[in-house]
Design an enzyme around this catalytic site. Structure first.
Site, mmCIF file in Angstrom:
data_model
loop_
_atom_site.group_PDB
_atom_site.id
_atom_site.type_symbol
_atom_site.label_atom_id
_atom_site.label_comp_id
_atom_site.label_asym_id
_atom_site.label_seq_id
_atom_site.Cartn_x
_atom_site.Cartn_y
_atom_site.Cartn_z
ATOM 1 N N THR A 93 0.855 -1.179 0.000
ATOM 2 C CA THR A 93 0.000 0.000 0.000
ATOM 3 C C THR A 93 0.890 1.228 0.000
ATOM 4 O O THR A 93 1.823 1.323 0.794
ATOM 5 C CB THR A 93 -0.917 0.028 1.236
ATOM 6 O OG1 THR A 93 -0.125 -0.029 2.423
ATOM 7 C CG2 THR A 93 -1.875 -1.145 1.223
ATOM 8 N N ASP A 94 0.607 2.143 -0.882
ATOM 9 C CA ASP A 94 1.489 3.283 -1.043
ATOM 10 C C ASP A 94 0.979 4.514 -0.315
ATOM 11 O O ASP A 94 0.049 4.441 0.476
ATOM 12 C CB ASP A 94 1.705 3.555 -2.531
ATOM 13 C CG ASP A 94 2.582 2.474 -3.154
ATOM 14 O OD1 ASP A 94 3.739 2.343 -2.729
ATOM 15 O OD2 ASP A 94 2.095 1.774 -4.041
ATOM 16 N N LYS A 95 1.575 5.614 -0.630
ATOM 17 C CA LYS A 95 1.390 6.872 0.078
ATOM 18 C C LYS A 95 -0.077 7.188 0.344
ATOM 19 O O LYS A 95 -0.893 7.273 -0.560
ATOM 20 C CB LYS A 95 2.020 7.997 -0.743
ATOM 21 C CG LYS A 95 1.978 9.362 -0.092
ATOM 22 C CD LYS A 95 2.645 10.371 -1.014
ATOM 23 C CE LYS A 95 2.536 11.778 -0.454
ATOM 24 N NZ LYS A 95 3.105 12.770 -1.398
#
Length: 413
Positions: free
Chosen positions: A128-130
């Site tokens: 899961t990114d920013k």
């Protein structure tokens, strides 16, 4: 270095430019990872062991007989006991609110595995990114199972990062490779679906049944296998890995929170590429609002380059990961539990109500993430050629910077 615990390398799950934090994780968060926070408790249990062992080692190197220091007797006994406990492969069920972080990236390693991460077998199920949150993230790794391990870990985590469950798995288990599918949700204010020619007061808008049915009709078009090269970056139309299988995608009934109406879109697929879900939702919004024709969906799966808008990352949540094949083979073998979290469902629901949903709602109301992004849709030319798109992208680069975050991606590419 820690004799018994784990140490960490800095990368990834951090809050850029934030000040040092109070409490047991008082360090600059710009160099922290989520994995660092995750094992902070285990590391803290080992700090006192290091000093005594270093003294003994120096005495032996100087030709002196090693002597047990009375003040360190308990610590050495604890270390000896720990050495008797073999490492086990486990999975941890994690939940976190992603606002202010760069995402879930690799970070923690045992002390004696500093040169070889493979020895720890650390793997996250989904990246899961920013800005993206998770209610059911799974990581696999090898640990020594100390008493009350979950309680000790959570005591050293901020309240918006929790370990909700732990299960033993087979020695060769890899949380990413063994995952059959992933389910994400995307929470958004329903005024996002209002037609572009309709004047809307955001807090007063309510989604009508006809529009909801059209949204679900469009979302259902994604089901099956399609070439999603236009829904990510750095993949060409003939790249086999751009083909992804979507099992379900639909928008649930709207509901009102803090005087604003929201809805949740759920999507289940085998895997997702960077930004894929946000672009899938962004394209549907563009169609419903009247900026693009429905035919653009079929075009986007062909070899032609299509300008697909990317919805904000704020509302994206990793809901659940699925291990059906593993459960069928090992879930009832008498040695391992199936990777299902029925007993933890209540804790997951409580965490979402306390940390994930309020963050999405309050951030939307304060920062107007969706409203600002909707203002960028007229910049997109959904009928332009690839050459025209390159020119438009250069001109609209500053507008795209209004987006709050970078989305999700299960893949490492």
């Amino acid at each position: 270095m820690l004799r018994w615990g784990l140490r960490v390398v800095s990368c990834g799950f951090s809050a850029p430019g934030s000040a040092a934090c109070a409490g047991p994780w008082r360090r600059h968060r710009s160099v922290l990872t989520m994995a660092e926070d995750l094992i902070a408790a285990v590391a803290s249990q080992a700090k006192r062991l290091n000093s005594s062992s270093e003294v003994v080692q120096r005495l032996e190197e100087n030709g002196h007989q090693s002597k047990r220091l009375k003040s360190d007797a308990d610590e050495e006994d604890a270390e000896d006991q720990n050495k008797k406990s073999p490492k086990r492969k486990i999975v941890l069920l994690m939940a976190y609110s992603g606002k202010g972080y760069h995402g879930m990236q690799s970070g923690c390693i045992p002390e004696n595995h500093g040169e070889d991460m493979k020895k720890m077998s650390f793997q996250r199920c989904a990246r899961t990114d920013k800005g993206v949150s998770a209610a059911g993230q799974i990581v696999s790794l090898k640990v020594r199972l100390i008493d009350d391990i979950l309680e000790k870990i959570n005591n050293h985590l901020p309240s918006h990062i929790r370990i909700l469950g732990l299960k033993r798995v087979t020695g060769g288990f890899n949380s990413k490779n063994k995952c059959d599918a992933r389910t994400y949700s995307y929470m958004l204010p329903t005024f996002a679906f209002a037609h572009k020619d309709q004047e809307v007061q955001e807090e007063l808008y309510r989604l009508d049944r006809e529009t909801l049915e059209r949204v679900n009709k469009l979302l259902a078009c994604y089901k099956g296998t399609h070439n999603f090269h236009n829904f990510t970056s750095q993949k060409g139309p003939r790249d086999p890995s751009a083909k992804r299988y979507i099992m379900e995608m639909y928008c649930g009934e709207p509901f009102v929170r803090e005087n604003m109406e929201f809805a949740v879109i759920e999507v289940k697929g085998q895997s997702f590429m960077m930004h894929q879900i946000r672009k899938m939702i962004g394209l549907v919004i563009a169609i419903v609002k009247g900026y693009a024709a429905e035919s653009i969906m079929e075009r986007s799966w062909g070899e032609e380059k299509v300008d697909v808008p990317k919805a904000p990352g704020l509302g994206l949540v990793l809901e659940k990961v699925h291990f059906e094949k593993y459960n069928r083979r090992f879930g009832n073998d008498g040695l391992h539990e199936p990777l299902e979290w029925t007993e933890e469902e209540e804790k997951i629901a409580v965490f979402k109500e306390q940390y994930i949903y309020p963050t999405i709602i309050n951030t939307e109301k304060e920062e107007k993430s969706m409203a600002n992004w909707l203002n960028t849709l007229p910049i997109h030319d959904f009928n332009s050629s690839a050459v025209e798109m390159q020119t438009n992208n250069k001109n609209s680069k500053k507008s795209s910077d209004l987006e709050a975050s970078d989305g999700c991606g299960d893949d490492s590419d």
